[in-house]
Scaffold this active site. Structure first.
Site, mmCIF file in Angstrom:
data_model
loop_
_atom_site.group_PDB
_atom_site.id
_atom_site.type_symbol
_atom_site.label_atom_id
_atom_site.label_comp_id
_atom_site.label_asym_id
_atom_site.label_seq_id
_atom_site.Cartn_x
_atom_site.Cartn_y
_atom_site.Cartn_z
ATOM 1 N N SER A 80 -95.233 -55.395 47.031
ATOM 2 C CA SER A 80 -95.714 -56.735 46.645
ATOM 3 C C SER A 80 -96.114 -56.684 45.173
ATOM 4 O O SER A 80 -96.307 -55.596 44.608
ATOM 5 C CB SER A 80 -96.943 -57.077 47.493
ATOM 6 O OG SER A 80 -97.628 -58.197 46.972
ATOM 7 N N TYR A 138 -105.002 -56.696 52.087
ATOM 8 C CA TYR A 138 -103.564 -56.779 51.780
ATOM 9 C C TYR A 138 -103.252 -56.002 50.495
ATOM 10 O O TYR A 138 -102.310 -55.221 50.431
ATOM 11 C CB TYR A 138 -103.175 -58.254 51.638
ATOM 12 C CG TYR A 138 -101.687 -58.495 51.407
ATOM 13 C CD1 TYR A 138 -100.799 -58.519 52.478
ATOM 14 C CD2 TYR A 138 -101.190 -58.723 50.124
ATOM 15 C CE1 TYR A 138 -99.440 -58.745 52.274
ATOM 16 C CE2 TYR A 138 -99.834 -58.956 49.911
ATOM 17 C CZ TYR A 138 -98.967 -58.974 50.991
ATOM 18 O OH TYR A 138 -97.626 -59.199 50.790
HETATM 19 P P1 NAP Z 1 -93.351 -63.530 57.405
HETATM 20 O O1 NAP Z 1 -92.266 -64.527 57.619
HETATM 21 O O2 NAP Z 1 -94.725 -63.838 57.898
HETATM 22 O O3 NAP Z 1 -92.841 -62.148 58.013
HETATM 23 C C1 NAP Z 1 -93.692 -61.150 58.488
HETATM 24 C C2 NAP Z 1 -92.975 -60.400 59.597
HETATM 25 O O4 NAP Z 1 -93.810 -59.321 60.037
HETATM 26 C C3 NAP Z 1 -92.693 -61.286 60.796
HETATM 27 O O5 NAP Z 1 -91.316 -61.226 61.120
HETATM 28 C C4 NAP Z 1 -93.537 -60.673 61.900
HETATM 29 O O6 NAP Z 1 -92.902 -60.613 63.148
HETATM 30 C C5 NAP Z 1 -93.745 -59.242 61.429
HETATM 31 N N1 NAP Z 1 -94.958 -58.731 62.043
HETATM 32 C C6 NAP Z 1 -96.235 -59.150 61.836
HETATM 33 N N2 NAP Z 1 -97.074 -58.456 62.629
HETATM 34 C C7 NAP Z 1 -96.311 -57.601 63.363
HETATM 35 C C8 NAP Z 1 -96.606 -56.636 64.360
HETATM 36 N N3 NAP Z 1 -97.854 -56.420 64.794
HETATM 37 N N4 NAP Z 1 -95.570 -55.948 64.902
HETATM 38 C C9 NAP Z 1 -94.296 -56.184 64.498
HETATM 39 N N5 NAP Z 1 -93.973 -57.072 63.552
HETATM 40 C C10 NAP Z 1 -94.972 -57.782 62.995
HETATM 41 O O7 NAP Z 1 -93.547 -63.259 55.858
HETATM 42 P P2 NAP Z 1 -92.597 -62.579 54.753
HETATM 43 O O8 NAP Z 1 -93.025 -63.174 53.481
HETATM 44 O O9 NAP Z 1 -91.182 -62.645 55.128
HETATM 45 O O10 NAP Z 1 -93.125 -61.082 54.769
HETATM 46 C C11 NAP Z 1 -92.272 -59.951 54.858
HETATM 47 C C12 NAP Z 1 -92.830 -58.833 53.997
HETATM 48 O O11 NAP Z 1 -92.774 -59.224 52.626
HETATM 49 C C13 NAP Z 1 -94.296 -58.499 54.274
HETATM 50 O O12 NAP Z 1 -94.483 -57.099 54.199
HETATM 51 C C14 NAP Z 1 -95.026 -59.172 53.138
HETATM 52 O O13 NAP Z 1 -96.252 -58.566 52.841
HETATM 53 C C15 NAP Z 1 -94.018 -58.963 52.019
HETATM 54 N N6 NAP Z 1 -94.190 -59.831 50.850
HETATM 55 C C16 NAP Z 1 -94.041 -61.177 50.945
HETATM 56 C C17 NAP Z 1 -94.192 -61.953 49.796
HETATM 57 C C18 NAP Z 1 -94.020 -63.435 49.803
HETATM 58 O O14 NAP Z 1 -94.260 -64.064 48.765
HETATM 59 N N7 NAP Z 1 -93.603 -64.062 50.874
HETATM 60 C C19 NAP Z 1 -94.510 -61.350 48.587
HETATM 61 C C20 NAP Z 1 -94.675 -59.971 48.532
HETATM 62 C C21 NAP Z 1 -94.505 -59.220 49.674
HETATM 63 P P3 NAP Z 1 -92.988 -61.823 64.229
HETATM 64 O O15 NAP Z 1 -92.554 -63.041 63.517
HETATM 65 O O16 NAP Z 1 -92.057 -61.381 65.305
HETATM 66 O O17 NAP Z 1 -94.432 -61.873 64.631
#
Ligand code: NAP
Length: 254
Positions: free
Chosen positions: A146, A159
């Site tokens: 991130s 986080y």
């Molecule tokens: P997201 O749509 O909320 O995706 C998060 C994923 O993590 C979901 O598919 C969820 O699965 C899974 N997850 C959460 N808790 C879990 C658990 N206990 N066991 C298994 N799976 C679990 O958000 P995203 O933005 O795509 O995030 C993906 C990654 O990118 C994360 O590591 C986040 O920190 C990182 N990131 C995002 C951003 C941004 O701006 N969006 C920026 C930097 C980093 P379910 O849906 O099946 O619950």
């Protein structure tokens, strides 16, 4: 051998992506499938239909496994059915959660949950699947970091701590495993329009200040991450190790 375009191809490779149901995990899964990989989709909730449909549209192949990554104690055992069936070439540790609360009031149970999903489970996944990769002297691990692997963020101390740890773990594993044919790298997404950032986009003031700082002038889309993931998963990146690749529309350069 000098460079060929098919160094980017993932044909014949098996890739495991955690958090593949939504957002960045879905986009990376579809990107890796488009490059030819067979996908092991690891999710939490029993509804991976959208990701599965997108892969099927590309004539790609997949299998889905449901594992709660917050259950770190049983994670090794829960991975066994996958390890017995597959030799994994590419591991993408994407699943992650965020808890927004100022440090002074930060709930310790939420702190632990964020750490379990965002870093503790990632170490177990890297260790378990990394050992399989070391044995065959080949593998690619991509951890999703991130901008908060570099910066402090606002009201998200758990986080931020977990994502700084992702950058450190990536470099530590890269140091140990590069000589064994396993490349460990990370991708640091900028501000990407997914569930993770919905609260920010709904806050007019934060949304505006974020947009003003992004040189590209827009929020990222999950699909913006797929190319970087294919690169780091492919032979084209064989000499890239311990790198945190920022994909942020220019935010960090500002
Ligand atoms: P997201 O749509 O909320 O995706 C998060 C994923 O993590 C979901 O598919 C969820 O699965 C899974 N997850 C959460 N808790 C879990 C658990 N206990 N066991 C298994 N799976 C679990 O958000 P995203 O933005 O795509 O995030 C993906 C990654 O990118 C994360 O590591 C986040 O920190 C990182 N990131 C995002 C951003 C941004 O701006 N969006 C920026 C930097 C980093 P379910 O849906 O099946 O619950």
């Amino acid at each position: 051998m000098s460079f060929q375009l098919d160094f980017f191809s993932l044909k014949g490779k098996t890739a495991l992506v955690t958090g593949a149901r939504t957002g960045i995990g879905q986009a990376i899964s579809v990107g890796l499938a488009a490059a030819g990989a067979h996908l092991i989709l690891v999710g939490h909730q029993d509804n991976m239909q959208e990701t599965q449909n997108k892969i099927a549209e590309l004539q790609g192949t997949y299998e889905t496994f449901l594992i709660d990554l917050s259950d770190v104690e049983n994670l090794k055992a829960n991975l066994q059915p996958i390890l017995e069936k597959y030799s994994i070439d590419i591991l993408v540790n994407n699943a992650g959660v965020i808890y927004r609360e100022p440090a002074a009031a930060h709930n310790v149970n939420e702190w632990n949950r964020v750490m379990d999903v965002n870093i503790n489970s990632v170490f177990t996944l890297c260790q378990t699947i990394g050992n399989q990769m070391i044995e065959k002297k080949s593998g690619k691990i991509i951890n999703i970091a991130s901008l908060l692997s570099f910066q402090g963020g606002i009201n998200v101390p758990s986080y931020t701590a977990s994502k700084h740890a992702i950058a450190g773990l990536t470099k530590a594993l890269a140091n140990e495993w590069a000589s064994q044919g396993v490349q460990v790298n990370a991708i640091a997404p900028g501000y990407i329009s997914t569930n993770n950032t919905e609260a920010l986009r709904n806050d007019e003031v934060r949304n505006q200040s974020i947009l003003e700082r992004i040189p590209a002038g827009r929020w990222g889309q999950a699909d913006d991450l797929a190319g970087a993931a294919v690169f780091l998963a492919s032979r084209a990146s064989d000499y890239v190790s311990g790198h945190v690749l920022v994909v942020d529309g220019g935010w960090m350069g500002r």
